[in-house]
Design a protein around this motif. Structure first.
Motif, PDB file in Angstrom:
ATOM      1  N   SER A   1       0.369  -1.372   0.072  1.00  0.00           N
ATOM      2  CA  SER A   1      -0.332   0.237   0.221  1.00  0.00           C
ATOM      3  C   SER A   1       0.938   1.297   0.508  1.00  0.00           C
ATOM      4  O   SER A   1       0.684   1.975  -0.735  1.00  0.00           O
ATOM      5  CB  SER A   1      -1.010  -0.164   1.571  1.00  0.00           C
ATOM      6  OG  SER A   1      -1.608  -1.057   1.445  1.00  0.00           O
TER       7      SER A   1
ATOM      8  N   HIS B   1      -6.072  -2.799  -6.305  1.00  0.00           N
ATOM      9  CA  HIS B   1      -6.315  -3.160  -5.113  1.00  0.00           C
ATOM     10  C   HIS B   1      -6.846  -2.060  -4.705  1.00  0.00           C
ATOM     11  O   HIS B   1      -6.265  -1.091  -4.656  1.00  0.00           O
ATOM     12  CB  HIS B   1      -5.223  -3.604  -4.367  1.00  0.00           C
ATOM     13  CG  HIS B   1      -4.977  -3.615  -3.183  1.00  0.00           C
ATOM     14  ND1 HIS B   1      -4.714  -3.012  -2.285  1.00  0.00           N
ATOM     15  CD2 HIS B   1      -5.327  -4.602  -2.402  1.00  0.00           C
ATOM     16  CE1 HIS B   1      -4.574  -3.381  -1.208  1.00  0.00           C
ATOM     17  NE2 HIS B   1      -4.677  -5.118  -0.878  1.00  0.00           N
TER      18      HIS B   1
ATOM     19  N   SER C   1      -5.830  -0.131  -2.140  1.00  0.00           N
ATOM     20  CA  SER C   1      -4.159   0.984  -1.572  1.00  0.00           C
ATOM     21  C   SER C   1      -4.497   1.242  -3.281  1.00  0.00           C
ATOM     22  O   SER C   1      -4.200   2.738  -2.973  1.00  0.00           O
ATOM     23  CB  SER C   1      -3.867   0.272  -1.193  1.00  0.00           C
ATOM     24  OG  SER C   1      -2.913  -0.918  -2.000  1.00  0.00           O
TER      25      SER C   1
ATOM     26  N   ARG D   1      -7.408   3.800  -3.051  1.00  0.00           N
ATOM     27  CA  ARG D   1      -6.994   5.159  -2.123  1.00  0.00           C
ATOM     28  C   ARG D   1      -6.104   6.360  -2.684  1.00  0.00           C
ATOM     29  O   ARG D   1      -6.000   7.514  -1.960  1.00  0.00           O
ATOM     30  CB  ARG D   1      -6.409   4.792  -1.145  1.00  0.00           C
ATOM     31  CG  ARG D   1      -7.303   4.435  -0.323  1.00  0.00           C
ATOM     32  CD  ARG D   1      -6.557   3.088   0.586  1.00  0.00           C
ATOM     33  NE  ARG D   1      -7.703   3.057   1.828  1.00  0.00           N
ATOM     34  CZ  ARG D   1      -7.141   2.026   3.053  1.00  0.00           C
ATOM     35  NH1 ARG D   1      -6.555   2.136   3.328  1.00  0.00           N
ATOM     36  NH2 ARG D   1      -7.994   1.840   4.147  1.00  0.00           N
TER      37      ARG D   1
END
Ligand SMILES: *Cc1c(COP(=O)(O)O)cnc(C)c1O
Length: 520
Positions: free
Chosen positions: A168, A208, A210, A213
Motif C-alpha cells: 500500500s 487493489h 490501496s 485510495r
C-alpha cells in the motif's frame, strides 16, 4: 555548564539509579525462560497436522479473556504461567497459516528461520532508514536489489530499489514520484495542474483498494480516477483502454500515471504489460505495476515469463511477506531509472540528509521511503536467500501455483461446481452450484457457505464479488495442501449446502452465524 533555564544548579536533576524493578523487567533469565517457552510451543504448532482454519470468538468474549490476563496490580516479576496463557490466547485466536485447512488469505506461513531472525532484529534493532543505525539493513537492500535486477533484466547500476512497509505504501510512494515528475512544482506549490487540465490516474477495475485510495491521499480526487475495463480473463483490456484514455484526455484529464496489476487480489490476474507500457508512453504517463502478489514470480524460471513486460514498467512493487514467505511487512519497490527514488519526498532536512557522509548517504534509504523508524524486514529475506538460495522460494511458489491449477481442474470436473477463470497464480475463485439454485440465491448461498465453513473451524475460505456475483475464493499459501484437502473442503461445502437447503429453502436470507464481515 551555563544555567540557561534559571534552575537552581543541580538540586532536583540528579540522575535516578535504575530501580530493582526496572532491572527485573529486563531480566536476561526471564528472556531465556520466555524464549524457550515460545519456541517449544511454536515447534509444537509447526509439527501439528490438524486441519483448521480460524476459530472466531465473539469480540466481547475475547475482550473478557484478554482483560482477565492483565495483571491487576504492578506485579514486578515475570510469571511464566501468565506468559503461557497469553501465548496460548494469541495462537488460539490466529489464522492457522501452517494448517492445510487455511486457504482463505494471502498471508503466508513464514520460513521458520526468518521468524527467528525477526526476533533477533527486534532485540538488536537496526532501524533501516539510516545508515548509522541500520548498516547491514541498508547494505543488504543493495544486494537484494542486485539479485532482482538480474532477474528483471535491468543493467546493474541503472535502476534502484527501496523497501517499504507494505505494498500500500509502495504504490503510494511510486505514484508520488510520478506526480512530482509530471507536475514539477507540486511538492512545493501543491497540485494545481496546468490550469486547463485536471491531474488524473488510470487503474484497472480490479485494482487493489490501496491503489484507488491514492487519489484521495494525494489530492487529485476520486473523480479523477479513470477505471479501465477488463477482458474475459479479468485483465485490463488494452483495446478498450485506448478508447477510455483518449476519451479522458479529450475531457481535459491529464493522465500522469497508469497503474496495472500483476496478480489482482480478486483472482490473481496479470495485466498485459507490454500493451499497457506502450499506452502509458503514448499519453506521457508513468507506468506503475502493483505486482504485490505475483511479482515474486521473478524468482522462478518457470513462472517469470508470466510477468513479460514488467521490465518496461517505470516502477513496480512486490510483497515478500506474501509470496516470498518472510514475516510481514517486507515490500520491494523498484524504479527502472536510478535516482528517481529520492524524488518521492524531496526534502533536505539535516538529520535525514547528511552532506558530509556521501558514501554512507548513498546507500541509506531515509530520503527515499515514507517511514522514519523502519523495521529492517529486508534482513529476513536476505537471510533466507543467503542460507537456502533462490530455489527455495521458487520451489514453494511453483508448488502453490501448480496445486492451484490442479484445484481448478478438480472443480471443473465436478458437475455441481463452477470455476469461471483458469488461475494464473495461486488464487482461485469458484461457486458451489447445486441443482435448482440460481440467480441471487446462488450468491447468497456462497456467502452462507463461506460463513458456515469458517464457523466449522476446519477450513478458511474467502469470498469475492465479481460482476455482481458472490464467489468463493481460495488462496493456496501452504505448500502442504494437496488435492485431498481440496476434496475435503469440497465435501464440507456440499454437506453445508445440503443442510442449508434442507432447513432453509431460501439460502442467504437468514441471520449469519456470527454476523461478522470479511475484512479483506
Ligand atoms: C496485498 C496487496 C496489496 C496491499 O499490500 P500490503 O502489503 O498489505 O500493504 C496491494 N496490492 C495487491 C495486488 C495486493 O495483493
Amino acid at each position: 555548564m551555563d544555567n540557561l533555564c534559571g534552575l537552581d544548579g543541580g538540586s532536583s536533576v540528579a540522575p535516578k539509579a535504575p530501580s530493582a524493578g526496572t532491572e527485573a523487567f529486563f531480566s536476561v533469565r526471564d528472556f531465556t525462560v520466555a524464549a524457550h517457552q515460545a519456541v517449544e510451543r511454536l515447534a509444537d504448532m509447526l509439527s501439528n497436522d490438524k486441519v483448521e482454519g480460524v476459530r472466531l470468538q465473539r469480540p466481547s468474549d475475547l475482550m473478557a479473556k484478554a482483560r482477565s490476563l492483565m495483571t491487576a496490580a504492578d506485579l514486578g516479576r515475570f510469571e511464566p504461567r501468565r506468559f503461557a496463557d497469553i501465548l496460548e490466547l494469541y495462537l488460539e485466536t490466529g489464522i492457522k497459516v501452517n494448517s492445510r485447512g487455511y486457504m482463505g488469505r494471502q498471508f503466508s506461513s513464514v520460513m521458520p528461520v526468518t521468524a527467528i531472525f525477526e526476533m533477533v532484529s527486534a532485540m538488536a534493532p537496526q532501524p533501516a532508514s539510516y545508515y548509522e543505525a541500520g548498516q547491514l539493513a541498508n547494505i543488504v537492500d543493495r544486494l537484494i536489489e542486485e539479485a532482482f535486477g538480474r532477474l528483471i533484466g535491468w543493467p546493474q547500476g541503472s535502476f534502484e530499489m527501496v523497501t517499504t512497509s507494505g505494498a500500500s505504501l509502495a504504490n503510494l510512494t511510486a505514484v508520488l514520484v510520478a506526480r512530482n515528475r509530471h507536475f514539477s512544482g507540486s511538492w512545493k506549490g501543491g497540485l494545481v495542474g496546468d490550469g486547463s487540465r485536471r491531474p488524473a490516474i488510470a487503474i484497472g477495475e480490479d485494482a487493489h483498494f490501496s491503489v484507488a485510495r491514492i487519489a484521495g491521499i494525494i489530492g487529485i480526487g476520486q473523480d479523477q480516477v479513470i477505471r479501465l475495463q477488463l477482458n474475459e480473463r479479468r485483465q485490463i483490456c488494452p483495446r478498450r483502454a485506448v478508447a477510455t484514455l483518449d476519451a479522458a484526455a479529450a475531457q481535459r484529464l491529464d493522465i500522469f500515471c497508469l497503474i496495472a496489476s500483476a496478480g489482482t487480489t480478486a483472482i490473481g490476474a496479470n495485466d498485459p504489460l507490454p500493451e499497457l507500457a506502450a499506452l502509458a508512453k503514448r499519453h506521457g504517463a508513468w507506468l506503475h505495476v502493483d505486482a504485490a502478489h505475483n511479482g515474486a514470480f521473478l524468482v522462478s524460471d518457470e513462472l517469470r515469463p508470466r510477468l513479460a513486460g514488467l521490465e518496461l514498467a517505470d516502477s513496480f512493487c512486490l510483497d515478500a511477506h506474501k509470496t516470498l514467505f518472510v514475516p510481514a511487512l517486507c515490500t520491494l519497490l523498484f524504479y527502472r531509472e536510478k535516482g528517481l527514488a529520492e524524488t518521492a519526498f524531496p526534502q533536505k532536512d539535516s538529520y535525514v540528509f547528511d552532506p558530509f557522509e556521501d558514501e554512507m548517504a548513498a546507500v541509506q534509504s531515509g530520503v527515499k521511503n515514507f517511514e522514519c523508524t523502519k523495521r529492517p524486514a529486508i534482513l529476513n529475506l536476505w537471510l533466507a536467500w543467503s542460507l537456502y538460495g533462490r530455489r527455495a522460494f521458487a520451489d514453494k511458489l511453483e508448488q502453490l501455483v501448480t496445486m492451484t491449477g490442479a484445484a481448478h481442474d478438480y472443480f471443473a470436473d465436478q458437475p455441481d461446481f463452477f470455476v469461471p477463470y483458469r488461475p494464473e497464480s495461486n488464487i482461485l475463485c469458484f461457486m458451489h452450484q447445486p441443482p435448482g439454485v440460481s440467480g441471487g440465491r446462488l450468491s447468497g448461498l456462497q456467502l452462507e457457505l463461506r460463513d458456515r465453513v469458517r464457523a466449522g473451524g476446519r477450513y478458511l475460505l474467502s469470498k469475492v464479488d465479481l460482476d455482481g456475483w458472490t464467489m468463493l475464493r481460495i488462496v493456496l499459501m501452504n505448500h502442504r495442501i494437496g488435492l485431498a484437502d481440496i476434496a475435503g473442503m469440497a465435501a464440507e461445502i456440499r454437506r453445508h449446502t445440503r443442510d442449508i437447503l434442507q432447513h432453509n429453502p431460501t439460502p442467504g436470507g437468514q441471520e449469519r452465524p456470527l454476523g461478522l464481515q470479511s475484512a479483506e
